[in-house]
Design an enzyme around this catalytic site. Structure first.
Site, PDB file in Angstrom:
ATOM      1  N   ALA A 156      -2.969 -19.500  -6.277  1.00 34.71           N
ATOM      2  CA  ALA A 156      -2.894 -20.957  -6.368  1.00 34.71           C
ATOM      3  C   ALA A 156      -1.462 -21.438  -6.154  1.00 34.71           C
ATOM      4  O   ALA A 156      -1.218 -22.429  -5.454  1.00 34.71           O
ATOM      5  CB  ALA A 156      -3.420 -21.421  -7.718  1.00 34.71           C
ATOM      6  N   TYR A 157      -0.513 -20.747  -6.768  1.00 35.04           N
ATOM      7  CA  TYR A 157       0.895 -21.120  -6.604  1.00 35.04           C
ATOM      8  C   TYR A 157       1.332 -20.957  -5.154  1.00 35.04           C
ATOM      9  O   TYR A 157       1.959 -21.857  -4.576  1.00 35.04           O
ATOM     10  CB  TYR A 157       1.757 -20.249  -7.518  1.00 35.04           C
ATOM     11  CG  TYR A 157       3.244 -20.445  -7.345  1.00 35.04           C
ATOM     12  CD1 TYR A 157       3.847 -21.619  -7.732  1.00 35.04           C
ATOM     13  CD2 TYR A 157       4.033 -19.424  -6.803  1.00 35.04           C
ATOM     14  CE1 TYR A 157       5.226 -21.797  -7.579  1.00 35.04           C
ATOM     15  CE2 TYR A 157       5.388 -19.589  -6.653  1.00 35.04           C
ATOM     16  CZ  TYR A 157       5.985 -20.778  -7.044  1.00 35.04           C
ATOM     17  OH  TYR A 157       7.349 -20.946  -6.884  1.00 35.04           O
ATOM     18  N   ALA A 158       0.992 -19.831  -4.542  1.00 30.65           N
ATOM     19  CA  ALA A 158       1.367 -19.597  -3.152  1.00 30.65           C
ATOM     20  C   ALA A 158       0.738 -20.623  -2.226  1.00 30.65           C
ATOM     21  O   ALA A 158       1.332 -21.020  -1.219  1.00 30.65           O
ATOM     22  CB  ALA A 158       0.982 -18.181  -2.723  1.00 30.65           C
ATOM     23  N   THR A 160       0.250 -23.774  -2.871  1.00 32.56           N
ATOM     24  CA  THR A 160       1.073 -24.990  -2.894  1.00 32.56           C
ATOM     25  C   THR A 160       2.327 -24.802  -2.055  1.00 32.56           C
ATOM     26  O   THR A 160       2.774 -25.733  -1.370  1.00 32.56           O
ATOM     27  CB  THR A 160       1.458 -25.390  -4.328  1.00 32.56           C
ATOM     28  OG1 THR A 160       2.368 -24.445  -4.904  1.00 32.56           O
ATOM     29  CG2 THR A 160       0.239 -25.533  -5.219  1.00 32.56           C
TER      30      THR A 160
END
Length: 249
Positions: A156-158, A160
């Site tokens: 999820a972070y990657a 963004t």
């Protein structure tokens, strides 16, 4: 490159300037003679410490609050920078949050919060930078080496940060002919308090050993990459993602 504001200095806005990497970036730019606006969201004490360290070393800085995802608040921040210093030459988007979980287990509210800060926030500030940076200016956004390392729990972070890379590279082309560079820095594991929190010394050593240089990055390592892109030696670097990770693979 242009000169800076009324006192001859270049002027930088550093979002997330109260953080570990943001603070190091603010100090490094100030060391190079740049007047720095140290943005913070809630960490007023840490922002004040960054400003104090800059002014104690003979630099120029002040702290300014705001939500990076709210256009009106960022407009006020840019207005204040222009009123105080005469303009803005460098914008560095270090503001961001990171929440980790496997994709199958990621809470959507948490994902939406990351998207709001990391993607919408970067977009809001980048849009202002595109409108307000003076010729000779530089916009530097922040991605992550995880977009290439594909580590579990970072999906999820990657995602963004993949969005940040896309808007950065396209904006570089949209601003062609205006003498404004647009790039992104993609750090690898970096020894900030946020990164180190909750990790055992053994885990930290194992993560650091994954880099070819055999250690974690430091905030100062990342600040050096930013200073290069913001300074005269980085003027021919445009529309790029600079991986600052010590050779992590």
């Amino acid at each position: 490159m242009t000169d800076a504001g009324r006192d001859g200095r270049r002027v930088a806005v550093v979002t997330g300037g109260s953080g570990g990497i943001g603070g190091a970036v603010a100090r490094r730019l100030a060391d190079a003679g740049t007047a720095v606006v140290v943005h913070y969201a809630g960490a007023v004490d840490r922002a004040a410490e960054v400003v104090e360290s800059i002014t104690a070393a003979g630099g120029t800085a002040y702290a300014a609050p705001g939500d990076v995802a709210e256009p009106a608040e960022m407009e006020r921040l840019f207005d204040a920078a222009e009123e105080r210093f005469g303009g803005v030459d460098v914008v560095v988007n270090t503001a961001g949050i990171m929440k980790l979980a496997p994709v199958a287990e990621m809470d959507l509210d948490t994902f939406d919060r990351m998207h709001r800060v990391n993607v919408r926030g970067t977009f809001v500030v980048s849009r202002l930078a595109a409108r307000r940076l003076r010729p000779g200016g530089a916009l530097i956004n922040f991605s992550t080496s995880v977009t290439r390392l594909q580590q579990p729990t970072y999906g999820a972070y990657a995602a963004t940060k993949g969005a940040v890379e896309a808007m950065t590279l396209i904006l570089a082309r949209e601003l062609g002919g205006r003498d404004i560079t647009v790039n992104a820095v993609a750090p690898g594991p970096t020894a900030t308090p946020l990164f180190l929190e909750g990790k055992s010394p053994e885990l930290i050593e194992r993560i650091g050993s994954a880099a070819a240089l055999g250690r974690l990055g430091t905030p100062e390592d990342i600040a050096g990459a930013v200073a290069f892109l913001a300074g005269p030696d980085g003027r021919w670097i445009n529309g790029q993602v600079l991986f600052a990770n010590g050779g992590a693979a």
